[in-house]
Design an enzyme around this catalytic site. Structure first.
Site, PDB file in Angstrom:
ATOM      1  N   CYS A  80       2.122 -15.727  18.903  1.00 34.31           N
ATOM      2  CA  CYS A  80       1.279 -14.489  19.150  1.00 34.31           C
ATOM      3  C   CYS A  80       0.543 -14.678  20.376  1.00 34.31           C
ATOM      4  O   CYS A  80      -0.432 -15.852  20.339  1.00 34.31           O
ATOM      5  CB  CYS A  80       0.605 -13.860  18.119  1.00 34.31           C
ATOM      6  SG  CYS A  80      -0.431 -12.281  18.504  1.00 34.31           S
ATOM      7  N   SER A 127     -16.034 -27.018  20.694  1.00 36.65           N
ATOM      8  CA  SER A 127     -14.823 -26.753  20.650  1.00 36.65           C
ATOM      9  C   SER A 127     -14.031 -27.082  22.183  1.00 36.65           C
ATOM     10  O   SER A 127     -12.767 -27.007  21.941  1.00 36.65           O
ATOM     11  CB  SER A 127     -14.766 -25.043  20.801  1.00 36.65           C
ATOM     12  OG  SER A 127     -15.760 -24.490  21.586  1.00 36.65           O
ATOM     13  N   ASN A 147      -6.497 -14.048   4.096  1.00 38.43           N
ATOM     14  CA  ASN A 147      -6.946 -14.236   5.433  1.00 38.43           C
ATOM     15  C   ASN A 147      -6.092 -13.313   6.119  1.00 38.43           C
ATOM     16  O   ASN A 147      -4.908 -13.527   6.422  1.00 38.43           O
ATOM     17  CB  ASN A 147      -6.823 -15.754   5.668  1.00 38.43           C
ATOM     18  CG  ASN A 147      -6.654 -16.300   7.139  1.00 38.43           C
ATOM     19  OD1 ASN A 147      -6.159 -17.178   7.818  1.00 38.43           O
ATOM     20  ND2 ASN A 147      -7.423 -15.345   8.002  1.00 38.43           N
ATOM     21  N   GLY A 148      -6.315 -12.838   7.086  1.00 40.74           N
ATOM     22  CA  GLY A 148      -5.932 -11.750   7.974  1.00 40.74           C
ATOM     23  C   GLY A 148      -6.429 -10.666   7.984  1.00 40.74           C
ATOM     24  O   GLY A 148      -7.488 -10.340   7.495  1.00 40.74           O
ATOM     25  N   GLY A 163     -14.831 -19.726   8.498  1.00 40.10           N
ATOM     26  CA  GLY A 163     -15.598 -18.549   8.048  1.00 40.10           C
ATOM     27  C   GLY A 163     -16.927 -19.238   7.350  1.00 40.10           C
ATOM     28  O   GLY A 163     -17.099 -19.972   6.755  1.00 40.10           O
ATOM     29  N   CYS A 214     -10.836 -16.393   8.383  1.00 38.77           N
ATOM     30  CA  CYS A 214     -10.924 -16.682   6.962  1.00 38.77           C
ATOM     31  C   CYS A 214     -10.211 -18.013   6.545  1.00 38.77           C
ATOM     32  O   CYS A 214      -9.186 -18.253   7.121  1.00 38.77           O
ATOM     33  CB  CYS A 214     -10.651 -15.670   6.023  1.00 38.77           C
ATOM     34  SG  CYS A 214     -11.386 -14.067   6.500  1.00 38.77           S
TER      35      CYS A 214
END
Ligand code: 5GP
Ligand code: SF4
Ligand code: MG
Length: 458
Positions: A436, A285, A101-102, A28, A1
């Protein structure tokens, strides 16, 4: 998002928020919403689809000066108009709109707890858990209520909250998702990415730190940590933001996304040293990484696939047949460019293997001699619990197949995934320990309840 918010008494904040969200559209495409407040009244407009479809008319709030906005990214089973953000509530402390967002990892537990003590939920959004916690807090000020609430939630959350007199930004203690602060002549902006600041000619001020909360009002910007102690901060910015998710012209936590992608391609070239006639990408991408590969290897870059630019991102389609159709609608091979060539084909990631499989077949049908598939990320073996739909575990091809089996499945002649080390060198602006990599190594910075974990490695 994508989240975006403004505090400015001199600009038409509704318009600027619209264009800010427009610049975050890549984050999004499922739905969009904008809330505007004039200090005593808050109005929201929401809709399904791209922002141009979702918001035909801005909320009518003359004198509005605070906004929060959201573009929603599809995560599992959520195609429901009730789930459009920002979520607006009117409670005894005033009015509030929350854009999130998340993904929270303890949302289900909190929801059960809140329901047990009388809360009623109207949506399946994590954000509704957050607003319930805020509304039920016994703290005196809005700010303290929010602090109390965000101390209870776990997982990924970059929040933009507009109240009657404040714009508030919060970034979780791991900093999984980006969030930055910008400045207009007379006000401030919060945004998921810097590209949206550029779009509205706001000046970039800084990134919000993990565990930080910023409070913006007429007296300016104040900052505080919301976590109980600094020990709670454990940086784990999503490395996938650099690989795929963010826009190339953004900068996140001091690292340019474009530069990172270019470096990923260079690293791929060093790791593979393939002898080939052409480097090309699966657009868009994979393009920046392909350019990096071409520069490093000296093999010419070419456009062997043409994209129909009127299609959204293909990943977000409900089933396999529709995904296949979507890829074919979106991309077609240029026979002139690929005929008889040994091709290094670059994409950012393989999730289910759909895109690369279809493209390899398409290029071979167009006359390509050999396809050496290079992926600018390691193999995705684990699901993401922090807000990116890298799919459920059983659909991740790398969770159940070896690299050679995947190569065979997509019918490529060679297949190489960027190594973890290569990826870290490419994103050298952020230390490895502050990123991460859970979808690659299963090492989750915030653990998920077992019943939501889909079991261990098969
Ligand atoms: P696959 O076809 O293997 O299932 O998915 C890989 C393709 O999906 C890649 O071309 C990549 O650009 C795209 N992709 C990877 N991750 C995401 C994501 O989280 N969201 C969206 N919309 N697309 C993704
Ligand atoms: Fe990003 Fe993967 Fe971590 Fe999810 S698990 S936050 S996609 S790096
Ligand atoms: Mg792609």
């Amino acid at each position: 998002c994508g989240v975006f918010g403004m505090y400015d008494r001199h600009l038409n904040v509704g318009n600027f928020t619209y264009w800010g969200l427009f610049a975050l559209q890549h984050r999004g495409q499922e739905s969009a919403g904008i809330a505007i407040s004039d200090g005593s009244n808050i109005e929201v407009t929401k809709g399904m689809g791209l922002i141009t479809e979702a918001i035909k008319q801005l909320p009518d709030v003359p004198g509005g000066f605070i906004t929060s906005g959201h573009v929603r990214y599809s995560t599992t089973g959520s195609n429901n108009p009730k789930n459009i953000q920002p979520l607006v509530i009117h409670y005894q402390g005033g009015d509030m709109a929350v854009a999130h967002n998340g993904n929270l990892t303890n949302a289900l537990d909190l929801r059960r707890e809140l329901e047990g003590s009388g809360s009623i939920f109207q949506t399946t959004m994590d954000s509704e858990v957050i607003v319930n916690l805020i509304a039920r807090s016994k703290a005196e000020s809005t700010e303290e209520r929010i602090v109390e609430a965000v101390r209870r939630i776990e997982g990924a959350f970059s929040l933009v909250i507009s109240t009657n007199d404040k714009l508030i930004g919060v970034r979780d203690a791991n900093g999984f998702r980006p969030l930055c602060l910008g400045k207009t002549e007379h006000g401030y902006v919060l945004s998921s990415e810097t590209c949206a600041l550029d779009a509205i000619k706001a000046e970039f001020v800084r990134h919000i730190d993990p565990g930080e909360m910023v409070i913006i009002d007429d007296s300016g910007v104040r900052s505080r940590l919301f976590v109980e102690s600094e020990a709670a901060i454990n940086k784990a910015l999503c490395v996938f933001e650099y690989i795929y998710f963010a826009r190339s012209d953004s900068e996140i936590d001091g690292q340019s996304v474009y530069q990172a992608r270019l470096n990923m391609g260079r690293e791929l070239a060093r790791e593979t040293k393939y002898e080939a006639d052409l480097v090309m990408s699966i657009p868009d991408s994979g393009t920046t990484a392909a350019l990096g590969y071409a520069r490093e290897s000296g093999i010419p870059f070419g456009e062997g696939l043409i994209k129909n630019r009127y299609m959204g991102r293909t990943f977000i389609k409900p089933d396999q047949a529709q995904r296949e159709l979507a890829v074919r609608m979106k991309l077609n091979a240029v026979a002139d460019v690929v005929k008889g060539k040994r091709i290094v084909l670059i994409d950012d990631s393989i999730v289910r293997g759909t895109t690369s499989g279809i493209i390899v077949r398409m290029l071979k049908e167009a006359g390509a001699k050999e396809i050496y598939m290079c992926v600018s990320s390691p193999a995705i073996e684990y699901p993401c619990h922090y807000g990116i739909d890298t799919s459920v575990r059983k659909e991740l091809i790398a969770a159940t197949h070896t690299t050679d089996q995947i190569r065979e499945y997509i019918q490529a002649d060679k297949l190489h995934y960027l190594s973890r080390e290569g990826l870290c060198r490419a994103v050298s602006g952020v230390p490895e320990a502050e990123l991460c990599f859970a979808c690659f190594d299963g090492d989750y910075a915030v653990s998920v309840p077992e019943d939501q974990d889909e079991g261990g490695k098969y």
